[in-house]
Scaffold this active site. Structure first.
Site, PDB file in Angstrom:
ATOM      1  N   LYS A   1       1.931  10.957   7.983  1.00 40.81           N
ATOM      2  CA  LYS A   1       1.292  10.480   9.232  1.00 40.81           C
ATOM      3  C   LYS A   1       1.912  11.113  10.484  1.00 40.81           C
ATOM      4  O   LYS A   1       1.787  12.311  10.696  1.00 40.81           O
ATOM      5  CB  LYS A   1       1.374   8.954   9.290  1.00 40.81           C
TER       6      LYS A   1
ATOM      7  N   THR B   1       1.491  24.345  -5.735  1.00 40.74           N
ATOM      8  CA  THR B   1       1.265  25.634  -5.071  1.00 40.74           C
ATOM      9  C   THR B   1       1.760  25.600  -3.630  1.00 40.74           C
ATOM     10  O   THR B   1       2.544  26.449  -3.211  1.00 40.74           O
ATOM     11  CB  THR B   1      -0.231  26.014  -5.096  1.00 40.74           C
TER      12      THR B   1
ATOM     13  N   ASP C   1       9.203   3.343   1.571  1.00 42.83           N
ATOM     14  CA  ASP C   1       8.034   4.125   1.960  1.00 42.83           C
ATOM     15  C   ASP C   1       7.824   3.971   3.474  1.00 42.83           C
ATOM     16  O   ASP C   1       7.308   2.957   3.935  1.00 42.83           O
ATOM     17  CB  ASP C   1       6.818   3.632   1.170  1.00 42.83           C
TER      18      ASP C   1
ATOM     19  N   PHE D   1       0.854  -1.191   0.000  1.00 52.40           N
ATOM     20  CA  PHE D   1       0.000   0.000   0.000  1.00 52.40           C
ATOM     21  C   PHE D   1       0.890   1.241   0.000  1.00 52.40           C
ATOM     22  O   PHE D   1       1.720   1.422   0.890  1.00 52.40           O
ATOM     23  CB  PHE D   1      -0.925   0.055   1.225  1.00 52.40           C
TER      24      PHE D   1
END
Lengths: 492, 492
Positions: free
Chosen positions: B350, B374, B319, B210
């Site tokens: 997180k 941005t 990750d 994931f």
């Protein structure tokens, strides 16, 4: 007007120092906007240069223009670390709604009742705060585009597009299934990235469009090579966006023909995508192309686009990330289009402070966990948005933005008629305004010249100067801009 | 201990009410953690049900578990709107580092010196705040994985992955170009989504991985169909992630063989991707698969993966969105692996409060505007991260997390040996712990049973109970969990 006092328990710090802090904060929030720009150094100045050199050790800073003293920036004036005070007509790439350190934002931030929303970022899709539904109703739903009553928050503009597209893909496949549940083969293959679970669907976008920089959003983006080069992309269809000739009243027939040509191209691309086995599930379009060069099209063009989408059973997505939040004198630019039906998906971010999208009921996921991630936005941004919307209502900022925008456009028109060899295609709507230069070099020269005279503007497209004011801009600010613009034009 | 007083200027509101507000805030921050859970209603209770019904009018709420009273949640205890007080071992999908309403977070929030960072969200890549470089140095760089000194903030986990991948793609193509600039053909074609500008490159990921839910990140995600179904995806290669047998010491040879098999598969997939004209530019892997079912692999496996990447000139992306920020007793899980070289890319979000990624110098863009949007993150989250890191250091939370984690694992092991037909594969590292059930039904039953007894845990994979504690969890909290776990097991 707010005074924040920090009283520390005995032993944890000198109260007097804390009080000085508190008072320095108070004086910041109470500061009046400067009456005029003031430029003391080259921009970037020596302090910006030094800070940039430091930051460049840890990341690429090629696009950093100057470092900002956000404590001292007020209203429509941004103050850099070298003490230069600039009228800000670029506003953080069009993302500051009310100006810097607005007292009502400060009030929301220092209201103890809001503290826990800033301190505890929830997994919104599983454990929302008690007040979340109410806050959404009072903020996002209270300014929803006419006819839309579903809304999803997201963290940024690109994520908003990505997840809005998912709504369109799910709706498309649901209709294809005709009410049947997904097959086991679909469920198995989707985990392996292959059809039929991950179907060959596409999204149609437009030349010069900008929708963001994650893979799905980037596949709809066609502005500069720096945005795209080296990144693999699905090969989705791209149609021409109208390029209108100005002044519009002199080119009615030509512009109509141009828009008809583009609409025909959209129909062609949709048909050929279907034939090639990668049908279009969604047409994504900015109601005005911003990054691409401030390209407008007529209400009739967008009505025509919606017709094509409806005829083909395709979702119609309007990306209002840069154009929403009252920027045009209506809350959403597409309200100027008088569409027969609401668009299926409307994305937002920037001046809305939170990302997200509105959608029609048929775009709503029918299962849980389809549009989801850990944060799915940030309720503390909704708290700040509440303050922004209150000010927009209390101070009639939509009406004021319309008026100031007309005044700005008149200013650009007048300058253009005085300098027809330098300026062309002056155009605008509310706080969004633009004018073209003969080439990128002269445009950049003007941007730099204005900055050195205390007016901070942006650029877009190949040779366009882009103005992106706050909703609190007034005629007096436009006069400052006009004064500096004419001085620069005389000088060019 | 902080007292926030709001003194309004005359006429703008009754001071006494504001003082009550201020004191209610004070009493929240000063509240002690409950000593024990307390459950008064079914969960979700009637108030949660009513709020959910309201929220469901405007968005799908199928995954909402209960509504939270974040004002009253303290430390490791979450309080729902029905007044149920739960020991929180799921912590907003592993995203709360110190617990609820931590006094040091409150202090950072109410410090007037930080206010302008919350009030004025900048376009970080163009107009960073004066203190941004210093703040990054004192926060993200101060806890950078060994050997990594480049860092980029991002808004969320998925955006972090998407942009980290771009670093890998650019590095791959730069090397292929051998120092030459991009060709005009590349520049032209990239705007149209086609090669050679948008090259046919791929990223290798793993079964059950994931990495997020935007298009690029989702192509690396292979957990549940709800995450993937109906969404078009690049068909990138997927290799097996090791499935280890427990207890590890009893299955040394089997597990080694399993990891060897998986590494061989990685090499095969890389070779066949190259042959098929879609070479792998990056291998993306979680140092422990979280959503997929808390699957660990040995340091040797990850060393082997890095070897394969280096041999093939492929970026190695770890990750650490769910596993970083001290969760394992080291700041990053991959520090347990003793890799020969730093990984090329390490993503986070997180518990770090901000998204972003670290990278090696060869992953750094050589042109401006390549990794950009941005906001590119939010400096106010870096302000809060500073408070978190200060507490981690001041209170030695890495060491404490290691100790509490060992105690938790022992608890799970003991329960497992007492109930070998119910529990299996107890495993964990620091605040991350898990145990498997015979099937999803019995796992879900346990999750619900624990919740009804005041302990809030998570689920992952097909039949795994997942514990994700804060870094402030103590042995006393584990004892509460153990007590409720055994009661539930006796009952099952």
């Amino acid at each position: 007007m707010i005074i924040v006092l920090r009283l520390l328990s005995p032993g944890s710090g000198p109260v007097s120092r804390q009080l000085r802090h508190a008072w320095s904060c108070y004086s910041t929030t109470a500061l009046a906007e400067p009456s005029t720009p003031s430029v003391k150094t080259a921009i970037p100045g020596p302090k910006s240069d030094a800070l940039r050199k430091d930051l460049d050790i840890i990341q690429n800073t090629d696009l950093v223009q100057f470092f900002v003293d956000y404590d001292r920036s007020v209203g429509n004036y941004i103050v850099d670390v070298d003490g230069n005070v600039l009228l800000d007509l670029f506003t953080q790439i069009a993302s500051i709604p009310l100006g810097y350190n607005h007292p009502r934002i400060m009030k929301a931030l220092t209201d103890p009742a809001n503290l826990s929303q800033f301190a505890n970022r929830p997994a919104l899709g599983m454990f929302p705060p008690a007040e979340f539904g109410k806050n959404l109703s009072e903020t996002l739903l209270s300014v929803a585009p006419p006819g839309l009553n579903q809304v999803q928050t997201m963290a940024c503009g690109a994520c908003s597009i990505e997840n809005a597209l998912k709504g369109a893909f799910m709706a498309y496949r649901r209709r294809e299934r005709g009410g049947s549940p997904p097959t086991q083969q679909e469920i198995d293959t989707c985990l392996k990235n292959t059809p039929p679970g991950c179907p060959k669907l596409s999204v149609l976008s437009f030349n010069n469009a900008f929708h963001g920089r994650t893979m799905g959003a980037l596949a709809l983006t066609h502005t500069k090579w720096a945005h795209k080069l080296d990144f693999p992309s699905p090969d989705w269809p791209i149609a021409s966006f109208p390029y209108l000739k100005y002044p519009l009243e002199e080119f009615v027939e030509e512009n109509k023909a141009e828009e008809t040509r583009c609409l025909a191209e959209v129909e062609d691309k949709i048909a050929s995508a279907k034939r090639s086995g990668q049908p279009v599930a969604c047409v994504a379009v900015e109601p005005m192309q911003c990054e691409g060069g401030d390209h407008y099209a007529s209400p009739q063009f967008f009505q025509g686009l919606q017709d094509i989408c409806q005829k083909n059973g395709i979702a119609f997505l309007l990306d209002e990330v840069q154009t929403g939040a009252g920027a045009t004198g209506k809350f959403w630019l597409h309200e100027h289009f008088h569409l027969r039906d609401p668009p299926n998906l409307v994305t937002f971010a920037k001046k809305m402070l939170t990302g997200g999208f509105y959608y029609t009921p048929d775009m709503r996921p029918t299962e849980g966990g389809r549009i989801f991630n850990t944060w799915i936005g940030d309720p503390s941004k909704v708290v700040l948005l509440k303050a922004v919307l209150d000010v927009i209502r209390d101070e009639s900022l939509l009406e004021k933005t319309k008026d100031t925008g007309n005044y700005m456009l008149k200013t650009l028109m007048e300058a253009q008629s005085q300098y027809p060899n330098v300026l062309s295609r002056a155009r605008g709507l509310g706080s969004l305004a633009a004018v073209d230069f003969p080439d990128g070099t002269s445009r950049d020269k003007m941007v730099n010249k204005l900055r050195s005279q205390g007016v901070h503007v942006g650029a877009c497209g190949t040779s366009t100067m882009r103005l992106r004011a706050t909703l609190t801009l007034e005629r007096k600010h436009v006069d400052v801009f006009a004064d500096r613009l004419h001085a620069a034009l005389r000088d060019m």
